[in-house]
Design a protein around this motif. Structure first.
Motif, short mmCIF file in Angstrom:
data_model
loop_
_atom_site.label_atom_id
_atom_site.label_comp_id
_atom_site.label_asym_id
_atom_site.label_seq_id
_atom_site.Cartn_x
_atom_site.Cartn_y
_atom_site.Cartn_z
N PRO A 194 2.93 0.16 -13.18
CA PRO A 194 4.06 -0.18 -12.31
C PRO A 194 3.96 0.39 -10.89
O PRO A 194 4.16 -0.37 -9.92
N PRO A 195 3.65 1.68 -10.71
CA PRO A 195 3.57 2.16 -9.32
C PRO A 195 2.42 1.54 -8.53
O PRO A 195 2.55 1.30 -7.32
N ILE A 196 1.29 1.26 -9.18
CA ILE A 196 0.18 0.64 -8.45
C ILE A 196 0.52 -0.79 -8.05
O ILE A 196 0.27 -1.21 -6.91
N GLN A 197 1.12 -1.55 -8.97
CA GLN A 197 1.53 -2.92 -8.62
C GLN A 197 2.55 -2.91 -7.50
O GLN A 197 2.49 -3.71 -6.56
N ASN A 198 3.52 -2.01 -7.59
CA ASN A 198 4.54 -1.91 -6.56
C ASN A 198 3.93 -1.55 -5.21
O ASN A 198 4.33 -2.07 -4.16
N TRP A 199 2.95 -0.65 -5.22
CA TRP A 199 2.28 -0.22 -3.99
C TRP A 199 1.59 -1.41 -3.33
O TRP A 199 1.66 -1.60 -2.11
N LEU A 200 0.91 -2.23 -4.12
CA LEU A 200 0.22 -3.39 -3.57
C LEU A 200 1.21 -4.38 -2.96
O LEU A 200 0.93 -4.98 -1.91
N ILE A 201 2.35 -4.56 -3.60
CA ILE A 201 3.37 -5.46 -3.05
C ILE A 201 3.88 -4.92 -1.72
O ILE A 201 4.11 -5.66 -0.76
N GLU A 202 4.04 -3.61 -1.61
CA GLU A 202 4.48 -3.00 -0.36
C GLU A 202 3.42 -3.13 0.73
O GLU A 202 3.73 -3.31 1.91
N LEU A 203 2.15 -3.03 0.33
CA LEU A 203 1.07 -3.11 1.31
C LEU A 203 0.92 -4.50 1.88
O LEU A 203 0.48 -4.67 3.02
N ALA A 204 1.25 -5.51 1.11
CA ALA A 204 1.10 -6.89 1.59
C ALA A 204 2.25 -7.74 1.07
O ALA A 204 2.08 -8.53 0.16
N PRO A 205 3.45 -7.57 1.64
CA PRO A 205 4.59 -8.37 1.17
C PRO A 205 4.40 -9.84 1.51
O PRO A 205 3.64 -10.20 2.40
N GLY A 206 5.13 -10.69 0.80
CA GLY A 206 5.09 -12.11 1.12
C GLY A 206 3.91 -12.81 0.50
O GLY A 206 3.55 -12.59 -0.65
N GLU A 207 3.24 -13.67 1.31
CA GLU A 207 2.24 -14.57 0.77
C GLU A 207 0.99 -13.85 0.28
O GLU A 207 0.24 -14.40 -0.54
N SER A 208 0.70 -12.65 0.76
CA SER A 208 -0.52 -11.97 0.36
C SER A 208 -0.37 -11.20 -0.94
O SER A 208 -1.37 -10.85 -1.56
N SER A 209 0.85 -10.93 -1.36
CA SER A 209 1.03 -10.06 -2.52
C SER A 209 0.48 -10.68 -3.79
O SER A 209 -0.10 -10.00 -4.63
N GLY A 210 0.66 -12.01 -3.94
CA GLY A 210 0.14 -12.66 -5.14
C GLY A 210 -1.36 -12.53 -5.25
O GLY A 210 -1.89 -12.29 -6.34
N LEU A 211 -2.06 -12.67 -4.13
CA LEU A 211 -3.51 -12.53 -4.16
C LEU A 211 -3.90 -11.11 -4.51
O LEU A 211 -4.82 -10.87 -5.31
N LEU A 212 -3.22 -10.12 -3.93
CA LEU A 212 -3.55 -8.73 -4.23
C LEU A 212 -3.30 -8.40 -5.69
O LEU A 212 -4.07 -7.66 -6.31
N LEU A 213 -2.23 -8.94 -6.25
CA LEU A 213 -1.98 -8.71 -7.68
C LEU A 213 -3.07 -9.36 -8.52
O LEU A 213 -3.47 -8.82 -9.57
#
Length: 384
Positions: free
Chosen positions: A307-326
């Motif tokens: 959970p914290p790693i996924q949340n961190w990635l969403i914070e690092l790239a909100p919006g359209e990039s978050s899905g790719l980072l996940l």
């Protein structure tokens, strides 16, 4: 059942598709007349296909409405498992596993992203944890369920069962999850720009090293427990169940803690305990009772990482990039898992079975080092 719990049910379906085959490898080896090592490639093929295709699928399906994509992913998983149930040769069974992996690779990152859209902003960590809770329960139930069904119906019956689970998951999402628009389209260069950010690379490195450390030991945990605690058979099964219960609790609690404290502080605590547990495992799990405590704590903190790693990635790239980072992070998870068996085997061959947990602790220490090296500024957009 809430909409996010329906996403977790879908995650359970694709997670079961990945984990359950471990319980039927002896039956596959026997019925298709292949060696146990060859049968084990069913696990490797799934992991590699998942790791390689998850970010590619994220780009190719970037314009798809999210609920439609989730349903197609689950139907793809169902197709792969149905083909596995009727595959007459090992080669065709291997190909069916790749198809199942495509469905899982498309589903999990999108389900995570959709959960964060459906949840209030201050419940985002809990939403991520709920989706990953489906994967946790797949781990807890997958292998035992595979063993039970496989004994009664053969490995083909196991794949039929997973097909049904995947179809039910698709139906549940169709009926209970609202349509969610795709994020604004971005080309390959724009999408991968966030993935090239140093902070993102450090988080992805944490994922790979943490999974490598955890699963290299988990792969060989049965002989390790037999050696240090003198437990066998049903006692090992019970200890694995205790590990799974700890994992389910850790995943849930970590989501709530992440919502309150952010990602960095929880990860600092998680990695410290994780490292200590691995480093001392050969000396602390010396009886059935103490092994139970160790397995519970280990599961608790291992499954608190997501959970914290996924949340961190969403914070690092909100919006359209978050899905790719996940999606890339999902690939990183399976890369660590895929390498774990080989890494563990090399360590055991050169240093012995009981050297594996302390060596894995050193790998986890590398993940902790990447966490310390992570800059504190959160958003990629702030650095632009």
């Amino acid at each position: 059942m809430s909409r996010i719990h329906l996403l977790a049910a879908g995650a359970f379906a694709v997670g079961t598709s990945g984990y359950i085959v471990t319980g039927v490898l002896p039956a596959v080896s026997r019925e298709l007349q292949v060696s146990p090592a060859a049968a084990g490639q069913l696990v490797t093929a799934f992991a590699i296909a998942y790791a390689l295709t998850s970010p590619v699928l994220a780009v190719l399906t970037g314009r798809w409405e999210r609920r439609k994509l989730l349903i197609v992913a689950l139907l793809t998983s169902a197709l792969g498992n149905a083909l596995a149930a009727v595959a007459p040769t090992f080669e065709l069974l291997l190909g069916a596993r790749v198809i199942s992996a495509l469905g899982a690779a498309a589903f999990t990152p999108v389900a995570t992203a959709v959960a964060t859209v459906l949840a209030p902003p201050d419940h985002r960590g809990r939403a991520v944890a709920t989706v990953f809770g489906g994967l946790t329960f797949a781990l807890i139930l997958g292998v035992p369920m595979g063993n039970v069904i496989g004994e009664q119906l053969g490995y083909q019956g196991v794949f039929v069962a997973v097909t049904v689970i995947s179809l039910l998951g698709a139906l549940a999402i169709q009926l209970g999850v609202p349509r969610v628009a795709a994020p604004p389209f971005a080309g390959l260069r724009e999408r991968f720009a966030a993935a090239r950010d140093r902070r993102v690379l450090l988080v992805l490195g944490m994922t790979v090293l943490a999974c490598l450390a955890a699963f290299s030991v988990f792969t060989y945990i049965a002989p390790i427990l037999t050696s240090v605690a003198n437990v066998h058979g049903w006692a090992i099964s019970l200890l694995l169940l205790v590990y799974g219960v700890g994992g389910a609790i850790g995943n849930s609690v970590a989501g709530r803690v992440t919502d309150r404290f952010g990602s960095r502080l929880p990860l600092l605590v998680i990695f410290v305990v994780f490292i200590v547990v691995l480093a001392t495992l050969p000396y602390t799990a010396t009886t059935a009772a103490s092994a139970g405590v160790v397995m519970f704590v280990w599961g608790l903190f291992t499954w608190s990482v997501n959970p914290p790693i996924q949340n961190w990635l969403i914070e690092l790239a909100p919006g359209e990039s978050s899905g790719l980072l996940l999606s890339i992070n999902a690939s990183a998870i399976y890369l660590g898992v895929g390498l774990s068996g080989v890494f563990g085997g090399v360590v055991i061959s050169n240093a012995g079975l009981l050297a594996l947990p302390p060596v894995a602790a050193l790998v986890a220490l590398g993940a902790f080092g990447l966490l310390i090296a992570q800059p504190k500024r959160a958003l990629v957009s702030q650095a632009a």
